[in-house]
Design an enzyme around this catalytic site. Structure first.
Site, PDB file in Angstrom:
ATOM      1  N   SER A 108       0.820  -1.220   0.000  1.00  0.00           N
ATOM      2  CA  SER A 108       0.000   0.000   0.000  1.00  0.00           C
ATOM      3  C   SER A 108       0.851   1.266   0.000  1.00  0.00           C
ATOM      4  O   SER A 108       0.466   2.272  -0.605  1.00  0.00           O
ATOM      5  CB  SER A 108      -0.950   0.001   1.203  1.00  0.00           C
TER       6      SER A 108
ATOM      7  N   ASP B 276       1.896   0.326   8.442  1.00  0.00           N
ATOM      8  CA  ASP B 276       3.284  -0.105   8.334  1.00  0.00           C
ATOM      9  C   ASP B 276       3.772   0.030   6.894  1.00  0.00           C
ATOM     10  O   ASP B 276       3.004   0.364   5.990  1.00  0.00           O
ATOM     11  CB  ASP B 276       3.455  -1.543   8.835  1.00  0.00           C
TER      12      ASP B 276
ATOM     13  N   ASP C  21       5.832  -2.037   3.873  1.00  0.00           N
ATOM     14  CA  ASP C  21       6.431  -3.260   3.345  1.00  0.00           C
ATOM     15  C   ASP C  21       7.648  -2.869   2.527  1.00  0.00           C
ATOM     16  O   ASP C  21       7.548  -2.050   1.605  1.00  0.00           O
ATOM     17  CB  ASP C  21       5.432  -4.013   2.465  1.00  0.00           C
TER      18      ASP C  21
ATOM     19  N   ASP D  20       8.125  -4.032   7.746  1.00  0.00           N
ATOM     20  CA  ASP D  20       8.331  -5.452   7.450  1.00  0.00           C
ATOM     21  C   ASP D  20       9.339  -5.527   6.315  1.00  0.00           C
ATOM     22  O   ASP D  20       9.052  -5.108   5.188  1.00  0.00           O
ATOM     23  CB  ASP D  20       7.020  -6.119   7.022  1.00  0.00           C
TER      24      ASP D  20
ATOM     25  N   LYS E 283     -10.903   0.311  -0.813  1.00  0.00           N
ATOM     26  CA  LYS E 283     -10.342  -0.405   0.330  1.00  0.00           C
ATOM     27  C   LYS E 283     -11.075  -0.028   1.620  1.00  0.00           C
ATOM     28  O   LYS E 283     -11.369  -0.895   2.450  1.00  0.00           O
ATOM     29  CB  LYS E 283      -8.844  -0.099   0.468  1.00  0.00           C
TER      30      LYS E 283
ATOM     31  N   TYR F 122     -12.712  -7.477   3.664  1.00  0.00           N
ATOM     32  CA  TYR F 122     -11.289  -7.220   3.405  1.00  0.00           C
ATOM     33  C   TYR F 122     -10.479  -8.186   4.265  1.00  0.00           C
ATOM     34  O   TYR F 122     -10.181  -7.907   5.415  1.00  0.00           O
ATOM     35  CB  TYR F 122     -10.943  -5.769   3.762  1.00  0.00           C
TER      36      TYR F 122
END
Length: 758
Positions: free
Chosen positions: A100, A111, A113, A165, A226, A235
């Site tokens: 995202s 967070d 990625d 992450d 979303k 979702y």
């Protein structure tokens, strides 16, 4: 804000062709579209979907620091491995983002990625050892942990307040330049499967952005969709709905079909297109390309297991994978119903009869169905509970699959939200979490009553959960799962009144009147329907007949829609939404009747075995039960992705299960090791899922909790309780035929049987 109305820059330029078909409409936006789009932005703001400039800049600073750390570490590692100084000075290294954040649709506090790309002298073990140690010594980094045995190995940490992450990929090159392009397929050459999975997230994200005509309009539309999906409870890749990358690809396809439209129009067209899409025809952003790398790709002509995917959405980057392998007939039917509801609401909004907040209203799941199954997962300590809940939740879709294959069940709808146990539950079992599944039973014609046995469906599910828990070395004394059937009026034993009555009562639309092109669950297993959706010439696009009809519908009503005259579409879709929920199937033209709103049902339960303390609702002892035939699934697999194929000897094979990950974590203390990650961003389509999924097809996992004492003389709870902490030596999930380890698990088998009367 750049995204506010994202004007189209293509009006006075030659239009580039996007996607596998021609666009449906090239109409430019009108003044009213800008107003509707601005109102959409205002409706989204209270939900924290936009970050301010300060927060955005803080993320950039954190990523820059992390990038410098990576370069510094790779250079130091080169020196320690005695590389020539001239090489060490230029080895490079780089942090890429995906998910995202890379798409530009992350929410406040989300967070990041990220992917660490290193040259060939850096091993994966170096990343999890020396780089991990380097991170340990950074004052700004907190909550550092490595999940090395996850499907996609990852290091997780918090860097100056931003959760990250970080996955790792080692390329077979001597240096990593700052302008490295990961979209080049040759980058995958000679890489191990873990590196390919790690790269897949970035490659898919970049390809999606490359395939949309207007990034600003795409981003704002995706933010809206979303948010809508989360608010409507659909979702969750893990529970069989869609994850972030799948929603992104559906929105991207809508943008390709309406390249000049603004977000307000695109949201409406999104619902129009996918409420009428003829699943299981695949959604593709571009024609699949051949490659000489010989990696397995999604192709139902070659892979029989791919023919059983009920809602395929194919990632655009090689190797192409289906990002929706977890979707079942029930979850697809629920999503199609929501698409129809979204179409009706957005038609009203664009006509000026309603406002955007109405689209974001949550449904009242607990007023929607007459029958429910409650799953509870409990443990004696908080730490054990967190571990246990992660495993059980990752297996709930297995229970959904078991219930779907029951010939008397049309829909098994899991609510993605979990609920804590009340004081009475916790008094009995310590720490408790609950999930609820809404059930629609099939109406049997010319029958006064039908006896239904759910014992096997739930028992095989609990067996699977405990079998895997043993093999993951995580089963502790006090961990247990329970399941119970109940009617809507009995939910107050588990949930507070405000949860049950927060919205006006809604009835579940009849699913038997299938107007969406979804197929009956009584499906043949040859997969010919899906296979025929693709021309034998691989260069020929997947041309969906539904797009032709959508185009005709849309062209005829284009101007009317813009000027508030869509009574036909609005009325029709509204009626469809209120009267029908589509039931997916694999053979066209079949639909299965269900209990209608006018048919009152009563539930009668017969209990076998002794009374169960702490069990559920008072019931009447029933008479006679019918055991049902069960589908046996054959295993099918390939390295990157695959699903088991179905043996169609069963009289009513509802559908084959989609795959789950074969590579299971050994010590799943981090929940990410248990949860199915978004296939394109995190696990590249879950390539080696097949064995475990096929093993789980006879009983997949879910969870439940202790139930208040109402009538201890009659029970409909199935409870499984571990007795000791002895472990199996194997780290692999055993085959479905392997027995539940009874030496350390005591299984209390109780029947869950009910009778439906007119």
């Amino acid at each position: 804000m750049k995204e506010t109305c994202g004007t189209s820059m293509l009006q006075n330029q030659p239009q580039r062709h996007y996607g596998v078909t021609s666009p449906i409409s090239l109409a430019p936006p009108k003044d009213i579209d800008y107003i509707h789009t601005q109102k959409l932005v205002e409706a989204m703001k209270p939900f924290g979907v936009f970050e301010d400039e300060e927060e955005l800049n803080h993320r950039l600073v954190v990523l820059s620091k992390l990038n410098n750390l990576v370069k510094e570490w790779i250079s130091e590692l080169g020196e320690s491995k005695n590389l020539p100084p001239s090489v060490v000075a230029n080895v490079g290294g780089k942090i890429f983002t995906f998910g995202s954040y890379r798409l530009g649709v992350h929410t406040r506090g989300a967070d990041i990625d990220a992917l660490c790309v290193a040259p060939r002298h850096v091993e994966r073990s170096d990343f999890f050892q020396s780089f991990f140690e380097k991170l340990k010594h950074q004052e700004e980094i907190k909550n550092l942990r490595a999940v090395e045995d996850a499907y996609v190995p990852v290091v997780k940490f918090e860097f100056d307040g931003i959760e990250i992450d970080l996955v790792f990929a080692r390329l077979s090159v001597q240096t990593i330049s700052d302008n490295l392009d990961l979209r080049d397929d040759s980058r995958l050459r000679s890489l191990d499967i873990r590196c390919i999975r790690s790269l897949n997230g970035c490659r898919v994200t970049d390809e999606i952005l490359h395939l949309v005509p207007n990034k600003e309009n795409f981003r704002l539309t995706l933010r809206a969709i979303k948010l809508w999906a989360k608010r409507r409870g659909i979702y969750s890749n893990m529970l069989g709905f869609l994850g972030g990358v799948s929603w992104a690809m559906l929105v991207a396809r809508t943008c390709q079909l309406y390249p000049n439209a603004l977000a307000s129009t695109l949201v409406n067209k999104f619902f129009l297109v996918f409420s009428k899409w003829e699943w299981p025809n695949p959604v593709l952003l571009k024609q699949p390309e051949e490659s000489n790398l010989n990696l397995p790709v999604w192709d139902p002509r070659v892979n029989p297991s791919d023919r059983y995917h009920v809602m395929p959405i194919i990632t655009p980057a090689y190797p192409q994978q289906n990002s929706t392998y977890n979707v079942s007939t029930s979850t697809r039917a629920v999503m199609v119903e929501e698409f129809k509801h979204g179409l009706a609401v957005t038609n009203e909004i664009l006509q000026g009869k309603s406002d955007w907040p109405k689209l974001l209203e949550p449904p009242n799941f607990f007023q929607k169905y007459k029958h429910y199954i409650v799953l509870t997962a409990s443990a004696s300590t908080e730490e054990h509970h967190l571990e246990w809940v992660g495993l059980v939740e990752s297996k709930i879709r297995v229970l959904v699959g078991n219930l779907e294959r029951n010939e008397f069940i049309n829909i098994a709808h899991v609510n993605p939200q979990s609920f804590p146990g009340n004081k009475e539950h916790c008094k009995w079992s310590g720490y408790v979490s609950m999930w609820f599944l809404g059930i629609i039973f099939r109406k049997v014609e010319n029958a006064e009553s039908v006896n239904i046995d759910l014992t096997y469906d739930i028992q095989s599910f609990t067996d699977t959960v405990y079998r895997q828990a043993n093999n993951l070395n995580m089963l502790k004394e006090g961990m247990k799962i329970e399941a119970a059937h109940m009617k809507r009026k009995q939910l107050h034993y588990f949930l507070p009144v405000e949860t049950l009555q927060k919205r006006k009562k809604q009835s579940m639309p009849d699913i038997s009147h299938n107007a969406s092109g979804l197929q009956s669950k009584r499906a043949s297993s040859d997969g010919s329907c899906l296979d025929s959706s693709r021309d034998t010439d691989s260069r020929t696009p997947y041309n969906s007949p539904s797009l032709t009809r959508i185009s005709k519908l849309d062209t005829a009503a284009a101007e009317i829609e813009r000027n508030a005259g869509i009574q036909r579409a609005s009325g029709a879709s509204g009626r469809d939404k209120m009267l029908n929920v589509a039931v997916p199937s694999v053979s066209k033209g079949l639909s299965i009747p269900v209990i209608g709103s006018k048919v009152e049902t009563t539930v009668t339960i017969r209990t076998s075995g002794p009374p169960c303390i702490g069990c559920t609702i008072p019931t009447v002892v029933g008479h006679n039960t019918i055991s049902r035939l069960r589908t046996h699934l054959a295993q099918g697999q390939h390295e990157l992705n695959g699903t088991p194929t179905t043996n169609s000897m069963h009289a009513a094979p509802k559908r084959p299960h989609s795959p789950t990950s074969e590579e299971c974590p050994k010590r799943p203390k981090d929940r990410e090791k248990l949860i199915g990650q978004d296939s394109a961003f995190k696990d590249g389509g879950n390539p080696e899922d097949v064995k475990r999924r096929s093993a789980e097809n006879d009983g997949l996992g879910g969870k439940s909790m202790p139930i208040p004492i109402i009538d201890t003389s009659r029970s409909q709870v199935l409870s499984v309780v571990p007795l000791c902490s002895q472990r199996l030596s194997s780290k692999e999930l055993p085959d479905s035929s392997s027995p539940v380890p009874t030496n350390n698990i005591r299984i209390i088998k109780r029947s869950i049987r009910l009778t439906l009367n007119r």
